[in-house]
Enzyme design. Structure first.
Site: not given
Ligand code: NAP
Length: 477
Positions: A105, A131, A276, A312
């Site tokens: 270990h 192990k 991504k 997506d």
């Molecule tokens: P991301 O690239 O980090 O983008 C986040 C976005 O949210 C940006 O436009 C950011 O604005 C904004 N934001 C974050 N906090 C904020 C706040 N407090 N006030 C105002 N705007 C805010 O994230 P993402 O990958 O796009 O994901 C976004 C959401 O989509 C997540 O909840 C994720 O789980 C969901 N999602 C879902 C799926 C699905 O299959 N359903 C797939 C992908 C993602 P700024 O540019 O100003 O920072």
């Protein structure tokens, strides 16, 4: 095989836990060093009715305990190599029918050279099982463990090899399908004997570690990855279709290094935050959709080459189109991050009229410029000036667990901008019914949950991984 370590601190509890464990798994590991109220004189009290189903271990290395376990006909005893070669050899000589596991270990790190040295040292003692367990400080540390399993297989040696810690979890899942003798699974959450241990039920039911042999390996690469349901739904589909394939979570720090090192091992990947976009440069090719979006959420190995795709956009559009057509519709999308890029691309492809609103206005303008076709970028604070919006999309993370009481658009603003038949889609899928969707439903809008998008994109991903269609809806529970 799976061995369930018994971590009880009293003999009475250990017996009860061992009985429960035997209903789940082939073996129990009696950790005598954890049971406070017995010594070698009362060892018989905790030995199971069928001692052949017990591995007896004493990490305190107390004199005489292992010999007593052998006398009581334990199936296996585990002796740490730190007891010294002479002592280990002496115990091996008197082992009777008990099988001897000699273990090494390292609770701090994984050093491949050291592991090989210890493997050779232990091999020289001719135990029944070797192990090796070391601590993973990175996802990369699992690879020396997989190589050791391959080496042992080639040399026809029985081995248990795994990494401890959160970053070593994949070795606990994959070691047996790759050819190791057994892996350890806890009786339940909270009863782990080492960091990163996974419940035995999960190893059996979700990952089918006793059924799979050299499976095709798929997984989610991201950081964090713990929240994802991908490993539940993909593994269920593999099981339903009787496929020798497995899906695990890869907690990655450096996506370039990860791809380079794991390329040979994996057949496909889901890609999540924050990789991504970055992953694109490490792939052999990306398809036209992923290239236009500038992001990849699916990687498939085809003839040894890694191909990037993005499911997506199609997943979101399919979800929205269940409730409304998109062509010619006024669409407001809040957010300009990764999800927004994919959803915005889908909206433009389907001829929607897109306005993007974002907290950082410059990002909204940049995305609108990239998407073209008359898209407009505005600040999130001026959404209220819009009217007659047909489709409202939340592509920000606002409202996502744990901040479930938040909405990206206030009720007063929402009332002003919606029309009579507005459809509201929230990409957030945890929770399924977000604050925004609750509010929209109260205002008479049709709603679409991010869960629908999540399932659609996962189904498409599964088809790309396997060439087969599977219905994944409702399988995440
Ligand atoms: P991301 O690239 O980090 O983008 C986040 C976005 O949210 C940006 O436009 C950011 O604005 C904004 N934001 C974050 N906090 C904020 C706040 N407090 N006030 C105002 N705007 C805010 O994230 P993402 O990958 O796009 O994901 C976004 C959401 O989509 C997540 O909840 C994720 O789980 C969901 N999602 C879902 C799926 C699905 O299959 N359903 C797939 C992908 C993602 P700024 O540019 O100003 O920072």
């Amino acid at each position: 095989m799976i061995a369930v370590p018994i971590t009880a601190s009293t003999a009475g509890q250990a017996v009860k836990d061992a009985e429960r464990a035997h209903r789940i798994a082939e073996l129990v590991e009696l950790r005598l060093d954890l049971i406070k109220d017995i010594g070698k004189d009362r060892l018989n009290e905790v030995m199971p009715d069928k001692p052949g189903r017990a591995i007896v271990t004493d990490r305190k290395n107390r004199a005489g305990i292992i010999e007593e376990a052998i006398r009581l006909k334990a199936g296996f005893v585990d002796i740490d190599i730190c007891r010294g070669k002479k002592e280990v050899s002496r115990i091996i000589k008197g082992k009777g029918k008990t099988k001897i596991i000699v273990s090494y270990h390292n609770f701090k790190k994984t050093d491949e050279k050291e592991l090989i040295k210890k493997y050779e040292e232990i091999k020289g003692l001719k135990p029944d099982v070797i192990k090796i367990a070391s601590f993973a400080n990175s996802i990369m540390d699992n690879l020396p463990i997989f190589r050791l399993i391959k080496r042992a297989k080639k040399e026809k040696r029985k081995i248990i090899a795994l990494c401890m810690g959160e970053k070593g979890k994949i070795s606990r899942i994959l070691s047996v399908p790759f050819g190791a003798e057994l892996t350890f699974g806890s009786l339940e959450e909270g009863k782990e004997s080492a960091p990163g241990q996974i419940p035995a039920c999960t190893l059996i039911d979700r990952y089918r570690v006793n059924e799979l042999k050299d499976p095709k390996v798929f997984g989610l690469a991201g950081n964090p990855v713990g929240h994802s349901k991908g490993m539940v739904i993909h593994n269920k589909a593999f099981e339903k279709l009787g496929m020798n394939s497995i899906y695990v979570n890869f907690l990655v720090e450096d996506i370039g290094r990860f791809i380079d090192a794991y390329k040979g091992m994996i057949s496909g990947l889901s890609i999540t935050i924050p990789f991504k976009t970055e992953i694109v440069k490490y792939l052999d090719r990306v398809d036209a959709t992923a290239e236009s979006i500038g992001a990849v959420n699916t990687v498939v190995k085809e003839n040894g080459k890694l191909m990037g795709h993005n499911t997506d956009a199609a997943g979101a559009i399919k979800a929205i189109e269940e409730k409304t057509g998109i062509e010619g519709k006024e669409v407001l999308m809040v957010g300009a991050g990764g999800a927004a890029k994919a959803i915005g691309y889908g909206i433009i492809q389907n001829k929607g009229k897109l306005t993007i609103a974002n907290r950082t206005e410059s990002k909204a303008k940049k995305l609108a410029g990239d998407l073209g076709h008359g898209s407009e970028g505005i600040g999130i604070n001026v959404i209220g000036k819009l009217e007659g919006v047909d489709i409202v999309i939340n592509a920000t993370s606002i409202g996502m667990f744990p901040d479930t009481e938040r909405s990206p658009i206030e009720k007063g603003v929402m009332k002003k901008i919606i029309g009579r038949k507005t459809v509201v889609f929230d990409a957030v899928y945890n929770p399924r019914e977000t604050m925004l969707l609750k509010m929209a439903a109260k205002l008479g809008c049709k709603t679409v949950s991010g869960y629908e998008m999540f399932i659609n994109q996962a189904e498409e991903q599964f088809r790309m991984f396997t060439g087969k269609r599977a219905s994944l809806k409702g399988t995440e529970a």
